[in-house]
Write an enzyme that holds these catalytic residues in place. Sequence first.
Site, PDB file in Angstrom:
ATOM      1  N   LYS A   4      32.720  40.115 110.647  1.00 19.50           N
ATOM      2  CA  LYS A   4      31.343  39.641 110.809  1.00 19.50           C
ATOM      3  C   LYS A   4      30.532  39.648 109.517  1.00 19.50           C
ATOM      4  O   LYS A   4      29.457  39.104 109.452  1.00 19.50           O
ATOM      5  CB  LYS A   4      30.609  40.490 111.851  1.00 19.50           C
ATOM      6  N   ILE A  16      34.470  31.589 119.646  1.00 20.16           N
ATOM      7  CA  ILE A  16      34.006  32.845 120.243  1.00 20.16           C
ATOM      8  C   ILE A  16      33.889  33.964 119.201  1.00 20.16           C
ATOM      9  O   ILE A  16      33.122  34.904 119.378  1.00 20.16           O
ATOM     10  CB  ILE A  16      34.909  33.272 121.426  1.00 20.16           C
ATOM     11  N   TYR A  17      34.642  33.884 118.091  1.00 21.98           N
ATOM     12  CA  TYR A  17      34.542  34.899 117.041  1.00 21.98           C
ATOM     13  C   TYR A  17      33.197  34.811 116.325  1.00 21.98           C
ATOM     14  O   TYR A  17      32.731  35.793 115.754  1.00 21.98           O
ATOM     15  CB  TYR A  17      35.634  34.741 115.985  1.00 21.98           C
ATOM     16  N   GLY A  18      32.610  33.613 116.288  1.00 21.02           N
ATOM     17  CA  GLY A  18      31.309  33.436 115.646  1.00 21.02           C
ATOM     18  C   GLY A  18      31.355  33.465 114.129  1.00 21.02           C
ATOM     19  O   GLY A  18      30.330  33.697 113.489  1.00 21.02           O
TER      20      GLY A  18
END
Length: 64
Positions: A23, A48-50
Amino acid sequence: MTPTIKLGQYTIPQVGFGLWQVKDQDDLNRSVSAALEVGYRHFDTAQIYGNEAMLGDALRIARP
């Protein structure tokens, strides 16, 4: 030699560098740069990991 698979009209390496749970942009930049240096060309990411946009930024920095 890295084994490959056919994905539609493309052939991709079977071994990919996973980006799940990364992230932080600086961490991702360092990881992608190191992965490219040792030969990775397949980066596993998903919406979905962003972090898809972060991967794009890291690739631009690592390979201007």
